[in-house]
Design a protein around this motif. Structure first.
Motif, short mmCIF file in Angstrom:
data_model
loop_
_atom_site.label_atom_id
_atom_site.label_comp_id
_atom_site.label_asym_id
_atom_site.label_seq_id
_atom_site.Cartn_x
_atom_site.Cartn_y
_atom_site.Cartn_z
N MET A 71 0.86 -1.14 0.02
CA MET A 71 0.11 0.07 -0.05
C MET A 71 0.78 1.29 -0.11
SD MET A 71 -1.76 -0.06 3.91
CE MET A 71 -0.97 0.50 5.04
N ARG A 72 2.16 1.19 0.35
CA ARG A 72 3.06 2.18 0.22
C ARG A 72 3.68 2.31 -0.97
NH1 ARG A 72 2.49 6.26 1.54
NH2 ARG A 72 4.68 6.96 1.33
N LYS A 73 3.57 1.03 -1.94
CA LYS A 73 4.10 0.94 -3.33
C LYS A 73 5.61 0.78 -3.34
CE LYS A 73 1.37 2.37 -7.25
NZ LYS A 73 1.35 3.29 -8.27
N ARG A 74 5.84 -0.03 -2.17
CA ARG A 74 7.51 -0.21 -2.20
C ARG A 74 8.03 -1.49 -3.00
NH1 ARG A 74 8.12 4.62 -0.09
NH2 ARG A 74 8.08 4.79 1.85
N LEU A 75 8.59 -1.49 -4.03
CA LEU A 75 8.95 -2.75 -4.93
C LEU A 75 9.04 -3.84 -4.11
CD1 LEU A 75 9.88 -3.31 -7.53
CD2 LEU A 75 12.16 -2.86 -6.95
N GLU A 76 9.90 -3.83 -2.95
CA GLU A 76 10.06 -5.15 -2.32
C GLU A 76 9.09 -5.95 -1.73
OE1 GLU A 76 13.69 -2.63 -2.71
OE2 GLU A 76 11.62 -2.44 -1.84
N ASN A 77 7.58 -5.30 -1.64
CA ASN A 77 6.44 -5.94 -1.19
C ASN A 77 6.51 -7.35 -1.76
OD1 ASN A 77 3.87 -6.34 -2.80
ND2 ASN A 77 5.08 -4.24 -3.58
N TRP A 78 6.82 -7.56 -3.21
CA TRP A 78 6.83 -8.60 -3.78
C TRP A 78 7.73 -9.79 -3.13
CZ3 TRP A 78 2.44 -8.96 -6.35
CH2 TRP A 78 1.84 -7.68 -6.94
N TRP A 79 8.85 -9.38 -2.85
CA TRP A 79 9.86 -10.35 -2.11
C TRP A 79 9.05 -11.30 -0.98
CZ3 TRP A 79 14.82 -7.19 -1.43
CH2 TRP A 79 15.38 -6.86 -2.52
N LEU A 80 8.27 -10.38 -0.23
CA LEU A 80 7.69 -11.11 1.13
C LEU A 80 6.55 -11.77 0.58
CD1 LEU A 80 7.42 -8.07 3.76
CD2 LEU A 80 9.08 -9.95 3.49
N TRP A 81 5.88 -11.60 -0.61
CA TRP A 81 4.76 -12.13 -0.85
C TRP A 81 5.31 -13.68 -1.61
CZ3 TRP A 81 0.58 -11.61 0.89
CH2 TRP A 81 -0.26 -10.03 1.05
N ILE A 82 6.47 -13.58 -2.14
CA ILE A 82 6.83 -14.84 -2.48
C ILE A 82 7.13 -15.79 -1.44
CG2 ILE A 82 9.12 -15.94 -3.74
CD1 ILE A 82 9.34 -13.46 -5.69
#
Length: 215
Positions: free
Chosen positions: A146-157
């Protein structure tokens, strides 16, 4: 043998039509998020509302509670994406700040330990600590998204890698398959957001160069 096959088939096609609707809308909201579409938020809210019922029925109480948090975070994220940038403009993709990483790590450890203990000793929840860890990781990832941080996708993986076997074990086969697809979407989302961030940085650099005084 026939009875066992029937049980597996019934679970594989979905315990209820509700689960399948939740699966399809869940996939749609992640794909829309990967595309940086604001529509990911209303679709996510609808999907999470369905999963409150699905997870509660499977005894995954932490994940059921997580959906309520997701709904609240989605409402906030919707506003942030629209007005969280400079001068209330659309929020751009950016890197995660150091304090955000520290805050996420502390939250994940604290929540997993505390809520996992509560579920283990005060409920009939299955896999209480794994359930709590995936819940904490999902909340941290959603905060970064929600802060549009790129690395959110790392945590989702990481979270998706854990959810696939957990949900399969709980015989939520369609949802387990959905999280396997989420893995691919998380990689796709990371690549798309990184591309978007580089474009925005290049545009900013170009704008600065144009407005710089010439000697």
């Amino acid at each position: 043998m026939l009875h066992s096959f029937y049980e597996f088939w019934t679970a594989a096609v979905g315990n209820t039509p509700l689960e399948w609707v939740a699966v399809l809308t869940g996939f749609a909201c992640v794909w829309l998020a990967a595309r940086e579409s604001l529509w990911n938020f209303p679709v996510a809210i609808f999907s999470c509302a369905l999963y409150i019922v699905v997870y509660y029925g499977a005894g995954l109480y932490s994940d059921s509670l997580l959906q309520i948090m997701f709904i609240l975070l989605s409402l906030y994220g919707w506003y942030e994406w629209l007005y969280g940038g400079r001068s209330k403009t659309e929020l751009p993709v950016s890197r995660t700040r150091r304090w955000e990483w520290v805050a996420c790590a502390v939250f994940i450890v604290t929540f997993t330990t505390g809520f996992g203990y509560y579920l283990e000793h005060h409920t009939d929840a299955t896999l209480p600590h794994w359930d709590s860890f995936t819940t904490a990781g999902s909340l941290a990832a959603q905060f970064l998204l929600m802060r549009k941080r790129l690395e959110n996708w790392w945590l989702w993986i990481v979270v998706d890698l854990l959810y696939v076997p957990i949900l399969w074990y709980k015989q939520l086969y369609p949802t387990s398959g959905l999280y396997a697809l989420y893995l691919g979407l998380a990689v796709y989302g990371y690549l798309e957001w990184r591309k978007s961030m580089k474009k925005e940085q290049a545009a900013d650099s170009s704008a600065v160069a144009q407005h710089s005084p010439t000697v």
